[in-house]
Write a protein that holds these residues in place. Structure first.
Motif, PDB file in Angstrom:
ATOM      1  N   GLY B  53       0.810  -1.222   0.000  1.00 57.12           N
ATOM      2  CA  GLY B  53       0.000   0.000   0.000  1.00 57.12           C
ATOM      3  C   GLY B  53       0.838   1.263   0.000  1.00 57.12           C
ATOM      4  O   GLY B  53       0.393   2.312   0.456  1.00 57.12           O
ATOM      5  N   ARG B  54       2.035   1.151  -0.527  1.00 51.47           N
ATOM      6  CA  ARG B  54       2.925   2.321  -0.515  1.00 51.47           C
ATOM      7  C   ARG B  54       3.649   2.506  -1.830  1.00 51.47           C
ATOM      8  O   ARG B  54       3.910   1.553  -2.547  1.00 51.47           O
ATOM      9  CB  ARG B  54       3.915   2.222   0.631  1.00 51.47           C
ATOM     10  N   LEU B  55       3.949   3.763  -2.135  1.00 51.12           N
ATOM     11  CA  LEU B  55       4.577   4.122  -3.400  1.00 51.12           C
ATOM     12  C   LEU B  55       5.324   5.435  -3.198  1.00 51.12           C
ATOM     13  O   LEU B  55       4.876   6.301  -2.443  1.00 51.12           O
ATOM     14  CB  LEU B  55       3.482   4.326  -4.440  1.00 51.12           C
ATOM     15  N   ARG B  56       6.463   5.549  -3.856  1.00 53.68           N
ATOM     16  CA  ARG B  56       7.186   6.811  -3.819  1.00 53.68           C
ATOM     17  C   ARG B  56       6.377   7.886  -4.543  1.00 53.68           C
ATOM     18  O   ARG B  56       5.633   7.588  -5.471  1.00 53.68           O
ATOM     19  CB  ARG B  56       8.548   6.647  -4.513  1.00 53.68           C
ATOM     20  N   MET B  84      -4.219   9.091   3.443  1.00 49.98           N
ATOM     21  CA  MET B  84      -2.877   8.563   3.232  1.00 49.98           C
ATOM     22  C   MET B  84      -1.893   9.345   4.104  1.00 49.98           C
ATOM     23  O   MET B  84      -2.253  10.372   4.696  1.00 49.98           O
ATOM     24  CB  MET B  84      -2.455   8.649   1.763  1.00 49.98           C
ATOM     25  N   GLU B  85      -0.684   8.817   4.176  1.00 53.41           N
ATOM     26  CA  GLU B  85       0.349   9.489   4.962  1.00 53.41           C
ATOM     27  C   GLU B  85       1.651   9.497   4.180  1.00 53.41           C
ATOM     28  O   GLU B  85       1.875   8.633   3.336  1.00 53.41           O
ATOM     29  CB  GLU B  85       0.589   8.737   6.272  1.00 53.41           C
ATOM     30  N   ARG B  86       2.491  10.439   4.482  1.00 58.32           N
ATOM     31  CA  ARG B  86       3.838  10.433   3.935  1.00 58.32           C
ATOM     32  C   ARG B  86       4.774   9.878   4.998  1.00 58.32           C
ATOM     33  O   ARG B  86       4.728  10.302   6.144  1.00 58.32           O
ATOM     34  CB  ARG B  86       4.278  11.848   3.565  1.00 58.32           C
ATOM     35  N   GLU B  87       5.616   8.939   4.575  1.00 56.82           N
ATOM     36  CA  GLU B  87       6.635   8.413   5.495  1.00 56.82           C
ATOM     37  C   GLU B  87       7.989   8.592   4.854  1.00 56.82           C
ATOM     38  O   GLU B  87       8.131   8.448   3.637  1.00 56.82           O
ATOM     39  CB  GLU B  87       6.405   6.915   5.746  1.00 56.82           C
ATOM     40  N   TYR B  96       9.768  10.488  -0.132  1.00 59.52           N
ATOM     41  CA  TYR B  96       8.782   9.920   0.781  1.00 59.52           C
ATOM     42  C   TYR B  96       8.077   8.737   0.149  1.00 59.52           C
ATOM     43  O   TYR B  96       7.985   8.645  -1.072  1.00 59.52           O
ATOM     44  CB  TYR B  96       7.715  10.949   1.130  1.00 59.52           C
ATOM     45  N   ASP B  97       7.558   7.870   1.016  1.00 58.76           N
ATOM     46  CA  ASP B  97       6.597   6.872   0.579  1.00 58.76           C
ATOM     47  C   ASP B  97       5.219   7.424   0.900  1.00 58.76           C
ATOM     48  O   ASP B  97       4.991   7.929   2.006  1.00 58.76           O
ATOM     49  CB  ASP B  97       6.762   5.565   1.360  1.00 58.76           C
ATOM     50  N   CYS B  98       4.327   7.314  -0.049  1.00 57.27           N
ATOM     51  CA  CYS B  98       2.930   7.591   0.253  1.00 57.27           C
ATOM     52  C   CYS B  98       2.327   6.268   0.697  1.00 57.27           C
ATOM     53  O   CYS B  98       2.447   5.258   0.010  1.00 57.27           O
ATOM     54  CB  CYS B  98       2.199   8.079  -0.984  1.00 57.27           C
ATOM     55  N   VAL B  99       1.678   6.282   1.845  1.00 55.72           N
ATOM     56  CA  VAL B  99       1.103   5.050   2.378  1.00 55.72           C
ATOM     57  C   VAL B  99      -0.391   5.247   2.589  1.00 55.72           C
ATOM     58  O   VAL B  99      -0.809   6.213   3.239  1.00 55.72           O
ATOM     59  CB  VAL B  99       1.739   4.676   3.733  1.00 55.72           C
ATOM     60  N   ILE B 100      -1.170   4.338   2.050  1.00 53.04           N
ATOM     61  CA  ILE B 100      -2.613   4.454   2.218  1.00 53.04           C
ATOM     62  C   ILE B 100      -2.992   4.042   3.651  1.00 53.04           C
ATOM     63  O   ILE B 100      -2.403   3.122   4.214  1.00 53.04           O
ATOM     64  CB  ILE B 100      -3.376   3.605   1.175  1.00 53.04           C
ATOM     65  N   THR B 101      -3.932   4.756   4.239  1.00 55.84           N
ATOM     66  CA  THR B 101      -4.370   4.430   5.607  1.00 55.84           C
ATOM     67  C   THR B 101      -5.600   3.526   5.569  1.00 55.84           C
ATOM     68  O   THR B 101      -6.163   3.280   4.512  1.00 55.84           O
ATOM     69  CB  THR B 101      -4.773   5.711   6.351  1.00 55.84           C
ATOM     70  N   ARG B 102      -6.006   3.071   6.740  1.00 52.56           N
ATOM     71  CA  ARG B 102      -7.230   2.271   6.825  1.00 52.56           C
ATOM     72  C   ARG B 102      -8.400   3.091   6.307  1.00 52.56           C
ATOM     73  O   ARG B 102      -9.240   2.610   5.564  1.00 52.56           O
ATOM     74  CB  ARG B 102      -7.513   1.885   8.287  1.00 52.56           C
ATOM     75  N   ALA B 103      -8.435   4.354   6.712  1.00 54.07           N
ATOM     76  CA  ALA B 103      -9.514   5.228   6.249  1.00 54.07           C
ATOM     77  C   ALA B 103      -9.450   5.382   4.730  1.00 54.07           C
ATOM     78  O   ALA B 103     -10.484   5.491   4.059  1.00 54.07           O
ATOM     79  CB  ALA B 103      -9.414   6.594   6.913  1.00 54.07           C
ATOM     80  N   GLY B 104      -8.245   5.372   4.199  1.00 50.61           N
ATOM     81  CA  GLY B 104      -8.082   5.477   2.754  1.00 50.61           C
ATOM     82  C   GLY B 104      -8.630   4.261   2.041  1.00 50.61           C
ATOM     83  O   GLY B 104      -9.329   4.374   1.027  1.00 50.61           O
ATOM     84  N   LEU B 105      -8.330   3.106   2.583  1.00 47.43           N
ATOM     85  CA  LEU B 105      -8.861   1.864   2.014  1.00 47.43           C
ATOM     86  C   LEU B 105     -10.383   1.873   2.064  1.00 47.43           C
ATOM     87  O   LEU B 105     -11.060   1.516   1.103  1.00 47.43           O
ATOM     88  CB  LEU B 105      -8.334   0.654   2.801  1.00 47.43           C
ATOM     89  N   ALA B 106     -10.893   2.309   3.201  1.00 42.33           N
ATOM     90  CA  ALA B 106     -12.347   2.361   3.374  1.00 42.33           C
ATOM     91  C   ALA B 106     -12.977   3.329   2.385  1.00 42.33           C
ATOM     92  O   ALA B 106     -14.021   3.049   1.790  1.00 42.33           O
ATOM     93  CB  ALA B 106     -12.691   2.765   4.804  1.00 42.33           C
ATOM     94  N   MET B 107     -12.321   4.466   2.209  1.00 40.17           N
ATOM     95  CA  MET B 107     -12.863   5.460   1.294  1.00 40.17           C
ATOM     96  C   MET B 107     -12.882   4.945  -0.135  1.00 40.17           C
ATOM     97  O   MET B 107     -13.852   5.135  -0.863  1.00 40.17           O
ATOM     98  CB  MET B 107     -12.032   6.746   1.375  1.00 40.17           C
TER      99      MET B 107
END
Lengths: 150, 150
Positions: B53-56, B84-87, B96-107
């Motif tokens: 669930g992550r991508l640059r 999503m979040e940046r890590e 950064y990696d963009c990472v999808i959150t649980r809320a993102g998956l739900a959305m």
DNA sequence: ATCGCGTAGTTGCAAATGCAACGATATGCT
DNA sequence: AGCATATCGTTGCATTTGCAACTACGCGAT
């Protein structure tokens, strides 16, 4: 059925990507050549094709698939550039005819060779005549249906 | 040859119109349902499909065909919305990696049914499986060629 | 004529976009 | 190591977009 769906959904996804990719390329090419963006070409071409080189605002907006308020501003820009003019419409004092100018005709002719070349190298070059026919027919059907109702 | 050209040019014109018309319809439907725009869906879906669930950032931008600076702002919005979040990326302190959150998956799951229904009624409904295959193949070829070079 | 409603086009304001410039880090060369 | 160059992502600024309100006019009914 599931598979049909996947194929069609995939076609839609590819359509979106193709549009984004190719349009971006074309806009870049136009900008690099110091030419106006695609939207200007659309307006000029629709006007040129129309009877007497003129079209009502709302009709023009409909043909190039643009919101009224957006066309207002786009028309402002084209008019500032002397490529078209607004004329009062005889039988409806609310509206205007957009009329392409000589400079507008010239500009469309000036843009076309580059635009054509880009279409050729980015699109036409990669598809067969059969495919072109299929794409044109299928998408036209969808557009027609969307135009009528939902 | 002239006729070939017309067919292909026509296919291009119809493609532009279809894209504009159908996308506008879909955006309207999403907005009316109080859902975020198509661009958000694209980001969420690309992230969901990606490993972990992550991508640059740059990779995500490439996949959704968006400029870097535009993705920066789009990511800001998605992050504000907690989708999503940046890590920090381990091996490159620039990125950064963009990472999808649980809320993102739900959305994404929440948007999909409506989006799917719109694709079905505006697009899939009007084309055959054969046509879908042709559209997918032909446009994918063009995209691939455009991705590689000019 | 007047009222009410629909349509034509514009405008204000907020949000999104594109482009060029920038800081920070990585990479290759010497 | 030291320097030039390229890449990652962000930011400032000007332009463009989208939406809702608004003016002006047309049109049918009364």
């Amino acid at each position: 059925m599931t598979k049909d769906h996947d194929l069609k959904g995939h076609a839609w996804a590819v359509l979106l990507t193709a549009h984004a990719t190719l349009v971006e390329r074309i806009e870049t090419a136009l900008a690099e050549a110091g030419l106006p963006p695609l939207g200007w070409y659309d307006v000029l071409w629709e006007l040129e094709k129309a009877e007497g080189g003129r079209l009502r605002m709302h009709e023009l907006a409909r043909r190039i698939v643009l919101s009224r308020s957006n066309l207002t501003r786009l028309a402002d820009r084209l008019e500032d550039a002397k490529l078209m003019e607004r004329e009062d419409t005889p039988h409806d004092r609310r509206g205007y005819d957009c009329v392409i100018t000589r400079a507008g005709l010239a500009m469309r002719k000036k843009i076309w060779p580059l635009y054509k070349a880009e279409i050729e190298s980015l699109f036409s070059r990669h598809i067969t005549v059969q495919e072109a026919r299929t794409i044109g027919d299928a998408l036209a059907r969808a557009v027609k249906a969307a135009g009528g109702e939902g």
